[in-house]
Design a protein around this motif. Structure first.
Motif, short mmCIF file in Angstrom:
data_model
loop_
_atom_site.label_atom_id
_atom_site.label_comp_id
_atom_site.label_asym_id
_atom_site.label_seq_id
_atom_site.Cartn_x
_atom_site.Cartn_y
_atom_site.Cartn_z
N THR A 54 0.82 -1.21 0.00
CA THR A 54 0.00 0.00 0.00
C THR A 54 0.85 1.26 0.00
O THR A 54 0.53 2.25 -0.67
N ALA A 151 -4.75 -4.77 7.04
CA ALA A 151 -5.02 -3.98 5.84
C ALA A 151 -4.85 -2.50 6.18
O ALA A 151 -5.53 -1.95 7.03
N THR A 153 -5.18 1.35 6.09
CA THR A 153 -6.25 2.26 5.65
C THR A 153 -5.88 3.71 5.97
O THR A 153 -5.51 4.47 5.08
N GLU A 233 -4.61 -0.17 -5.48
CA GLU A 233 -4.80 -0.23 -4.03
C GLU A 233 -6.15 -0.87 -3.69
O GLU A 233 -6.24 -1.69 -2.77
N LYS A 237 -6.51 -4.29 -1.46
CA LYS A 237 -7.28 -4.34 -0.22
C LYS A 237 -8.30 -5.47 -0.26
O LYS A 237 -8.46 -6.23 0.68
N GLU A 240 -6.56 -8.93 -0.05
CA GLU A 240 -6.00 -9.21 1.28
C GLU A 240 -7.04 -9.76 2.25
O GLU A 240 -6.75 -10.70 2.97
N GLN A 334 -11.76 1.20 0.39
CA GLN A 334 -11.57 0.50 1.67
C GLN A 334 -12.88 -0.10 2.16
O GLN A 334 -12.92 -1.26 2.62
N ALA A 337 -13.93 -3.24 0.26
CA ALA A 337 -13.15 -4.41 0.69
C ALA A 337 -13.64 -4.88 2.06
O ALA A 337 -13.86 -6.08 2.28
N TYR A 338 -13.83 -3.92 2.96
CA TYR A 338 -14.24 -4.27 4.32
C TYR A 338 -15.58 -5.01 4.32
O TYR A 338 -15.71 -6.11 4.88
#
Ligand code: M6R
Length: 361
Positions: A54, A151, A153, A233, A237, A240, A334, A337-338
């Motif tokens: 990252t 991860a 952020t 990126e 994310k 991962e 982000q 991905a979360y």
């Protein structure tokens, strides 16, 4: 502690308006930048930026800023490649190393390689007492606070803020930016915490989209200009923490191969603020739709009004001053991905096979 959040990652995403505000107050306290006087970019021939993961994508975004805002040629590389390829480096250059932990083995080795060769080594780190901070000539803290989630952020957006501030200083040092343009960019950076709050308000729509993304085998991210590294990126994310295969591509590169991957089952996330490259990105997006790819368009009101017809889904972002859009658009990347990882039930904060700090090469 998690302060009421289910995961450290959720807490760290939510903290970004505040920590970015702290970094802004430190680096841009008044009319000028608060950076060491000795960091004078005026006579430089080149800037070399080196990092991993990252932090490398933060360097990749910053390359666009140093080139356009300061007219400074930049070289970027991942540390594991840079350290072994014996790169020639002009003496009139700075070498900049970006690392959240400040302990990444390859980044530290790359710093040691540069030490005797360049005018100055600069570390952009979160951990101020780390090896990379101690061994560089100048260490600049990103002031993100402790980051626990594997991860990264809030460290990413704070790294970008420090790099943007450096690019603005370089622009003034090199006579590339007028006082007016500099002031306008400073105002642009100062608007970011407020815009981030707006972008974070109500992430219900993201959670709903994530339910669908969680079923995908492959997901593509597209972006142009400084949004290209953000596409990389976003894909990193997602890989991962959700273990879904994802790739980021420069929008214009799609037709040179990756478009062969597109069919009805492939979600394609397009990161496209309404900027001067918008129309070009949209024409690449339409190539995807013509092959039945499921497009999620992330843009502002103008962009959505111009191009949302026929897409699978949209996410509306506030308008953002053009060069700094990657800092704001990091948030939906982000959050996607979360929520996708949460929908899949994976271990968000401690994903398999990964460590927070990679101290072996
Ligand atoms: O501590 P560092 O910033 O040097 O770490 C670099 C990478 O290992 C790190 O950014 C990694 O890619 C993250 N897990 C990404 O979320």
């Amino acid at each position: 502690e998690k302060a009421g959040y289910k995961h450290f990652m959720a807490k760290e995403i939510a903290e970004q308006p505040v920590v970015l505000g702290d970094a802004l107050a430190h680096y841009l306290p008044g009319d000028t930048v608060n950076l060491p006087e000795t960091l004078d970019f005026s006579g430089l021939e080149r800037l070399t930026l080196v990092a991993c993961g990252t932090a490398f994508y933060a360097c990749s975004v910053a390359k666009y800023w140093f080139e356009t805002l300061a007219g400074l040629p930049c070289e970027i590389d991942v540390a594991s490649e840079f350290r072994y390829r014996e790169p020639p480096i002009p003496a009139k250059s700075f070498a900049l190393f970006v690392s959240q932990s400040g302990e990444t083995a390859d980044t530290l080795a790359a710093l040691r390689y540069c030490r005797e060769k360049v005018a100055k080594t600069v570390a952009v780190v979160n951990v101020a007492t780390s090896s990379i901070a101690r061994e560089a000539d100048v260490a600049l803290p990103i002031l993100a606070g402790v980051e626990v989630g594997v991860a990264s952020t809030k460290a990413f957006t704070c790294q970008l803020l420090v790099l943007a501030t450096l690019a603005l200083k370089a622009g003034r040092d090199r006579g590339h930016l007028s006082a007016e343009a500099f002031a306008a960019h400073v105002a642009g950076l100062r608007s970011l915490p407020g815009l981030m709050n707006a972008a974070l308000a109500g992430d219900g729509p993201v959670a709903a989209l994530a339910e669908r993304l969680a079923e995908a085998q492959d997901i593509l991210f597209l972006g142009r200009g400084p949004m290209f590294p953000l596409a990389l990126e976003g894909a990193l994310k997602l890989k991962e923490i959700s273990y879904i295969h994802a790739e980021g591509y420069a929008s214009g590169e799609l037709k040179h191969g990756p478009i062969a991957l597109i069919d009805r089952s492939v979600p394609v996330i397009v990161l496209a603020p309404h900027d001067r490259l918008f129309d070009k990105t949209v024409s690449n997006m339409q190539e995807v739709m013509a092959r039945h790819g499921q497009v999620l368009l992330i843009s502002d009101a103008k962009g959505l009004a111009a191009a949302a017809e026929g897409v699978w889904a949209t996410l509306k972002m506030p308008e953002v001053p053009e060069p700094f859009a990657p800092i704001l658009y990091a948030l939906p990347a982000q959050l996607l991905a979360y929520h996708t990882a949460v929908a899949k039930g994976t271990d968000v904060d401690q994903p398999r096979n990964l460590a927070k700090s990679v101290t072996v090469e």
